[in-house]
Design an enzyme around this catalytic site. Structure first.
Site, PDB file in Angstrom:
ATOM      1  CB  SER A   1      40.584  34.699  37.537  1.00  0.00           C
ATOM      2  OG  SER A   1      41.150  33.450  37.899  1.00  0.00           O
TER       3      SER A   1
ATOM      4  CG  HIS B   1      44.161  36.879  36.079  1.00  0.00           C
ATOM      5  ND1 HIS B   1      45.225  37.749  36.166  1.00  0.00           N
ATOM      6  CD2 HIS B   1      44.147  36.189  37.249  1.00  0.00           C
ATOM      7  CE1 HIS B   1      45.820  37.599  37.343  1.00  0.00           C
ATOM      8  NE2 HIS B   1      45.190  36.642  38.025  1.00  0.00           N
TER       9      HIS B   1
ATOM     10  CG  ASP C   1      44.601  33.213  39.209  1.00  0.00           C
ATOM     11  OD1 ASP C   1      45.479  34.082  39.413  1.00  0.00           O
ATOM     12  OD2 ASP C   1      43.379  33.462  39.184  1.00  0.00           O
TER      13      ASP C   1
ATOM     14  CG  MET D   1      47.267  28.837  42.350  1.00  0.00           C
ATOM     15  SD  MET D   1      45.795  28.667  43.382  1.00  0.00           S
ATOM     16  CE  MET D   1      44.926  30.181  42.950  1.00  0.00           C
TER      17      MET D   1
ATOM     18  CG  HIS E   1      48.668  35.903  39.508  1.00  0.00           C
ATOM     19  ND1 HIS E   1      47.585  36.064  40.357  1.00  0.00           N
ATOM     20  CD2 HIS E   1      49.776  36.117  40.268  1.00  0.00           C
ATOM     21  CE1 HIS E   1      48.029  36.352  41.571  1.00  0.00           C
ATOM     22  NE2 HIS E   1      49.349  36.385  41.548  1.00  0.00           N
TER      23      HIS E   1
ATOM     24  CG  MET F   1      49.688  33.111  42.953  1.00  0.00           C
ATOM     25  SD  MET F   1      47.915  33.007  43.167  1.00  0.00           S
ATOM     26  CE  MET F   1      47.422  32.704  41.484  1.00  0.00           C
TER      27      MET F   1
ATOM     28  CG  MET G   1      48.186  39.030  45.642  1.00  0.00           C
ATOM     29  SD  MET G   1      47.245  38.382  44.240  1.00  0.00           S
ATOM     30  CE  MET G   1      45.904  37.509  45.057  1.00  0.00           C
TER      31      MET G   1
ATOM     32  N   GLY H   1      45.647  32.035  46.606  1.00  0.00           N
ATOM     33  CA  GLY H   1      45.442  30.597  46.754  1.00  0.00           C
ATOM     34  C   GLY H   1      44.053  30.132  46.362  1.00  0.00           C
ATOM     35  CG  PHE H   2      41.748  28.886  48.233  1.00  0.00           C
ATOM     36  CD1 PHE H   2      41.460  27.581  47.835  1.00  0.00           C
ATOM     37  CD2 PHE H   2      42.758  29.088  49.166  1.00  0.00           C
ATOM     38  CE1 PHE H   2      42.156  26.500  48.376  1.00  0.00           C
ATOM     39  CE2 PHE H   2      43.463  28.015  49.711  1.00  0.00           C
ATOM     40  CZ  PHE H   2      43.160  26.720  49.321  1.00  0.00           C
ATOM     41  N   GLY H   3      39.928  31.313  44.866  1.00  0.00           N
ATOM     42  CA  GLY H   3      38.936  32.272  44.412  1.00  0.00           C
ATOM     43  C   GLY H   3      37.825  32.371  45.449  1.00  0.00           C
ATOM     44  N   GLY H   4      36.950  33.362  45.262  1.00  0.00           N
ATOM     45  CA  GLY H   4      35.742  33.451  46.080  1.00  0.00           C
ATOM     46  C   GLY H   4      35.925  33.997  47.486  1.00  0.00           C
TER      47      GLY H   4
ATOM     48  CG  ASP I   1      44.107  38.439  41.427  1.00  0.00           C
ATOM     49  OD1 ASP I   1      42.940  38.021  41.519  1.00  0.00           O
ATOM     50  OD2 ASP I   1      45.061  37.737  41.029  1.00  0.00           O
ATOM     51  N   GLY I   2      41.382  39.659  43.590  1.00  0.00           N
ATOM     52  CA  GLY I   2      40.796  38.981  44.744  1.00  0.00           C
ATOM     53  C   GLY I   2      39.594  39.717  45.302  1.00  0.00           C
ATOM     54  N   GLY I   3      38.442  39.063  45.246  1.00  0.00           N
ATOM     55  CA  GLY I   3      37.240  39.658  45.827  1.00  0.00           C
ATOM     56  C   GLY I   3      36.707  40.864  45.065  1.00  0.00           C
TER      57      GLY I   3
ATOM     58  N   GLY J   1      37.193  36.788  39.149  1.00  0.00           N
ATOM     59  CA  GLY J   1      36.888  35.383  38.878  1.00  0.00           C
ATOM     60  C   GLY J   1      35.422  35.111  39.084  1.00  0.00           C
TER      61      GLY J   1
HETATM   62  C1  DX5 Z   1      43.672  34.207  44.000  1.00  0.00           C
HETATM   63  C2  DX5 Z   1      43.776  34.418  42.514  1.00  0.00           C
HETATM   64  C3  DX5 Z   1      42.661  35.257  41.965  1.00  0.00           C
HETATM   65  C4  DX5 Z   1      41.321  34.651  42.152  1.00  0.00           C
HETATM   66  C5  DX5 Z   1      40.276  35.712  41.997  1.00  0.00           C
HETATM   67  O1  DX5 Z   1      44.801  33.545  44.454  1.00  0.00           O
HETATM   68  O2  DX5 Z   1      44.968  35.063  42.185  1.00  0.00           O
HETATM   69  O3  DX5 Z   1      42.876  35.594  40.622  1.00  0.00           O
HETATM   70  O4  DX5 Z   1      41.066  33.597  41.279  1.00  0.00           O
HETATM   71  O5  DX5 Z   1      39.042  35.127  42.237  1.00  0.00           O
HETATM   72  P1  DX5 Z   1      37.832  35.932  42.837  1.00  0.00           P
HETATM   73  O6  DX5 Z   1      37.518  37.032  41.868  1.00  0.00           O
HETATM   74  O7  DX5 Z   1      36.761  34.895  42.926  1.00  0.00           O
HETATM   75  O8  DX5 Z   1      38.255  36.464  44.164  1.00  0.00           O
HETATM   76 ZN    ZN Z   2      45.336  35.992  40.055  1.00  0.00          ZN
END
Ligand code: DX5
Ligand code: ZN
Length: 217
Positions: free
Chosen positions: A9, A34, A36, A38, A67, A69, A139, A144-147, A177-179, A199
């Site tokens: 991402s 990917h 994202d 938002m 993606h 959002m 999901m 909403g957020f990476g990390g 997607d996520g973590g 990401g």
């Molecule tokens: C979250 C995004 C993800 C996110 C993944 O809303 O859809 O794609 O960026 O980031 P990581 O891999 O850091 O969780």
């Molecule tokens: Zn995503």
């Protein structure tokens, strides 16, 4: 177990060097890019829109996996479907008036149609749409957020999706997607996921190519 597709991402990239970052993960051997998007409404964060996706497309020949959002994605769908290199557009069941129409329009444009569900949305709510999407994006964090840390209790939903896919004789891809890191990617793969969005784990890795190989399994 088949190797997974890896979709880094760009949300976790250095935006001041976006073109180089996209070229770098392409060279590192990922499969999709990917993106994202938002809107600060469907999710409590704003990232970027179609111009950044288009700019990314000029630095890779890999498929761009968008993606969305955003609330009422049908209003902006054409902008993304029109970008060269965009091969899939995924939007949220929770954000659509009629997700079926969004999926149909995406397929009609010759792209893969994706449906995403938030952690709190049971798979059952997507039942009527089975057969109308090419990608189910599960999901594994609140969007909403990476990390953020991976939600282990989503593994059951991935297993359920894989089981339904088999029972119904469907061929959609299951994307998570996520973590996602090397450990959680292995759990998702075992549960039946095919595509790993990553990401932080890819962009912050000292050796991105090695990280992608490990994520792939
Ligand atoms: C979250 C995004 C993800 C996110 C993944 O809303 O859809 O794609 O960026 O980031 P990581 O891999 O850091 O969780
Ligand atoms: Zn995503």
């Amino acid at each position: 177990m088949p190797a997974s597709l890896i979709a880094p991402s760009i949300l976790a990239s250095d935006f001041s060097r976006l073109g180089d970052e996209v070229a770098d993960i392409t060279r590192a051997g990922c499969d999709w890019i990917h993106c994202d998007v938002m809107d600060g409404d469907f999710v409590p964060n704003i990232s970027f829109g179609a111009p950044i996706v288009e700019a990314s497309s000029r630095h890779t020949n890999l498929p761009l996996d968008v993606h969305l959002m955003i609330q009422r994605p049908d209003r902006y769908l054409e902008q993304f479907l029109g970008i060269r290199g965009v091969e899939s557009v995924t939007s949220h069941l929770e954000a659509n008036h009629d997700a079926g129409i969004t999926l149909d329009r995406t397929r009609a444009a010759g792209k893969k149609a994706g449906l995403s569900i938030k952690p709190g949305t049971p798979l059952d709510q997507a039942r009527l749409l089975f057969g109308r999407f090419d990608i189910l994006l599960v999901m594994t964090v609140e969007p909403g957020f990476g990390g953020q840390p991976f939600m282990t209790d989503m593994l059951g939903k991935i297993r359920e999706a894989a089981r339904l896919r088999e029972d119904l004789g469907l061929g959609f891809q299951i994307e998570v997607d996520g973590g996602i890191n090397v450990e959680t990617a292995a759990l998702c793969r075992e549960a039946g996921a095919d595509v790993m969005v990553a990401g932080t784990s890819v962009f912050k890795a000292a050796d991105r190519a090695a990280e992608i190989r490990k994520l792939r399994g």
